[in-house]
Design an enzyme around this catalytic site. Structure first.
Site, mmCIF file in Angstrom:
data_model
loop_
_atom_site.group_PDB
_atom_site.id
_atom_site.type_symbol
_atom_site.label_atom_id
_atom_site.label_comp_id
_atom_site.label_asym_id
_atom_site.label_seq_id
_atom_site.Cartn_x
_atom_site.Cartn_y
_atom_site.Cartn_z
ATOM 1 N N ASP A 34 -7.653 2.729 12.535
ATOM 2 C CA ASP A 34 -6.411 3.500 12.550
ATOM 3 C C ASP A 34 -6.535 4.871 11.899
ATOM 4 O OD1 ASP A 34 -4.815 1.855 14.040
ATOM 5 O OD2 ASP A 34 -3.970 0.777 12.331
ATOM 6 N N ASP A 73 0.824 -1.216 0.000
ATOM 7 C CA ASP A 73 0.000 0.000 0.000
ATOM 8 C C ASP A 73 0.853 1.259 0.000
ATOM 9 O OD1 ASP A 73 -1.914 -1.914 0.221
ATOM 10 O OD2 ASP A 73 -2.842 -1.133 2.035
ATOM 11 N N SER A 130 -3.545 -10.116 6.991
ATOM 12 C CA SER A 130 -3.071 -8.758 7.271
ATOM 13 C C SER A 130 -2.539 -8.751 8.689
ATOM 14 C CB SER A 130 -4.226 -7.755 7.131
ATOM 15 O OG SER A 130 -3.804 -6.466 7.544
ATOM 16 N N ARG A 181 -0.111 3.774 18.184
ATOM 17 C CA ARG A 181 -0.477 4.869 17.288
ATOM 18 C C ARG A 181 -0.133 6.264 17.817
ATOM 19 N NH1 ARG A 181 0.397 1.200 14.126
ATOM 20 N NH2 ARG A 181 -1.311 0.137 13.045
#
Length: 403
Positions: free
Chosen positions: A126, A16, A178, A97
């Site tokens: 996210d 990505d 993933s 994060r």
């Protein structure tokens, strides 16, 4: 399209973000700077990532080591709150994060960038976590989220785009799972996990042994805490990064730390994921064992309420808020008493507290014993029970009077 001159992209080197670099240059005609956060995801993911970013078209790539910051500023403080999302999830992805977003913002401000970019999809949590942090830290910076803008719909379409742009990649059209990893945990989604009626196969798990393959003999490990923070393992002083690596290793060997959960995402849908958090599972078990020894009933109840609220806050990406500061201050104040030692027994995926002690223990053998004692008169309990049940007694008398 917005007018952008320089953008800092949260870059991983995966399919990505490799496609995002040339896409940004094509669609925004801007300079792209790659930012890579080292949160303990492993050498394999970081090896050659700078050159990979340059090959994708980035003007430069910055790799920032955030491991100690993640442990000291987020993970250890969160442990003091007892935060567990929906009864199982130890918040491994969520906790990383805030430090990643803050470092990305700092780099953007340092380099004079006017925009930030992330590779989060429009279905996930996210995107909210990153953009909420961006808004709190640098609201003047523009945010680009390619998955909400471009027309790519599959891995093959991204691969075709990279081929068109002559960007080398090791990715393939088939990707079963993933995954997201840091020093605290690794998560798995996709493949057979998309059907909650399917049991995870062993190819899902990457860190931990299955309980069936774990040793047939129990393993004991002693964890020592000072005011709620781990200080020693088996009597030896350890730094945070070494400690979590050691706990991950012993937990993984004993099949500890696997969960399979259907969770409620912030964006409204349910998702099914498998998580491995071996070291974190040991730390949480030890802290809770110490809490039982040190906290009185009212304090423990309050800490549990703080933990529920804090888990939701971390999961939702509200780290840079006054509420986080307030809840954390409460938990930190309570944790001043969390000093002591806990011995854990690990056996085939299970963790139990075998021993615990603390200079701040509220447990008194003299009061709790079933043998003779001279500190507790059992006759006193009669008056206590009468007062404790007084409201029920009055209600029952009224009902009797009414017939």
């Amino acid at each position: 399209m917005m007018s952008i001159k320089k953008v800092v992209l949260a870059y991983s080197g995966g399919l990505d973000t490799s496609a995002i670099v040339p896409w940004l240059k094509d669609n925004y005609n801007c300079e792209v700077i790659a930012f890579v956060a080292n949160v303990g995801q492993g050498d394999e993911e970081l090896e050659g990532v700078e050159q990979k970013a340059i090959n994708s078209g980035a003007s430069s790539c910055y790799v920032v080591d955030l491991r100690e910051e993640l442990l000291k500023e987020v993970i250890y403080p969160t442990l003091k709150t007892g935060a567990v999302y929906e009864g199982q999830y130890l918040l491994g992805t969520s906790m990383a994060r805030p430090v990643i977003a803050r470092a990305q913002v700092n780099l953007a401000l340092e380099l004079g960038a006017d925009a930030l970019c992330h590779g989060c999809t429009g279905k996930g949590n996210d995107q909210v976590r990153f953009e909420a942090a961006f808004a709190a830290l640098a609201p003047q910076l523009k945010v680009i989220a390619p998955w909400r803008e471009w027309n790519f719909t599959s891995r093959q379409s991204l691969l075709d785009y990279l081929a068109e742009k002559n960007v080398p990649t090791t990715a393939s059209a088939t990707k079963i799972y993933s995954r997201d990893a840091n020093l605290w945990h690794i998560s798995h989604e996709g493949g057979e996990l998309e059907d909650p009626w399917c049991e995870p196969t062993e190819q899902v798990w990457m860190w931990t042994k299955s309980p069936e393959q774990a040793p047939d003999k129990a393993t004991y490990i002693e964890l020592s805490f000072a005011q709620g923070e781990l200080s020693h393992i088996d009597g030896k002083e350890v730094d945070p990064i070494t400690a979590i690596a050691q706990l991950n290793a012993v937990g993984s060997e004993n099949g500890v730390g696997r969960i399979d959960i259907v969770e409620n995402r912030l964006v409204g849908m349910k998702s099914r994921g498998c998580y491995e958090t071996p070291g974190g599972t040991l730390l949480m078990a030890a802290i809770k064992g110490l809490e039982a020894l040190v906290y009185d009933r009212a304090s423990l109840k309050y800490r549990e309420q703080v933990g529920l609220e804090f888990a939701q806050l971390v999961y939702d990406g509200r780290w840079f808020t006054p509420l986080k500061d307030s809840l954390l201050a409460s938990a930190t104040s309570l944790a001043q008493e969390l000093t002591g030692d806990v011995v854990l027994k690990l056996y085939k995926g299970n963790v139990t507290v075998a021993k615990r002690r603390s200079p701040n223990s509220l447990y008194s053998e003299a009061f709790a014993t079933f043998e003779d004692d001279d500190v507790y008169d059992q006759k006193d309990a009669a008056g206590f029970i009468r007062l404790f049940s007084l409201a029920s007694r009055i209600k029952a008398l009224h009902q009797q009077q009414k017939g």
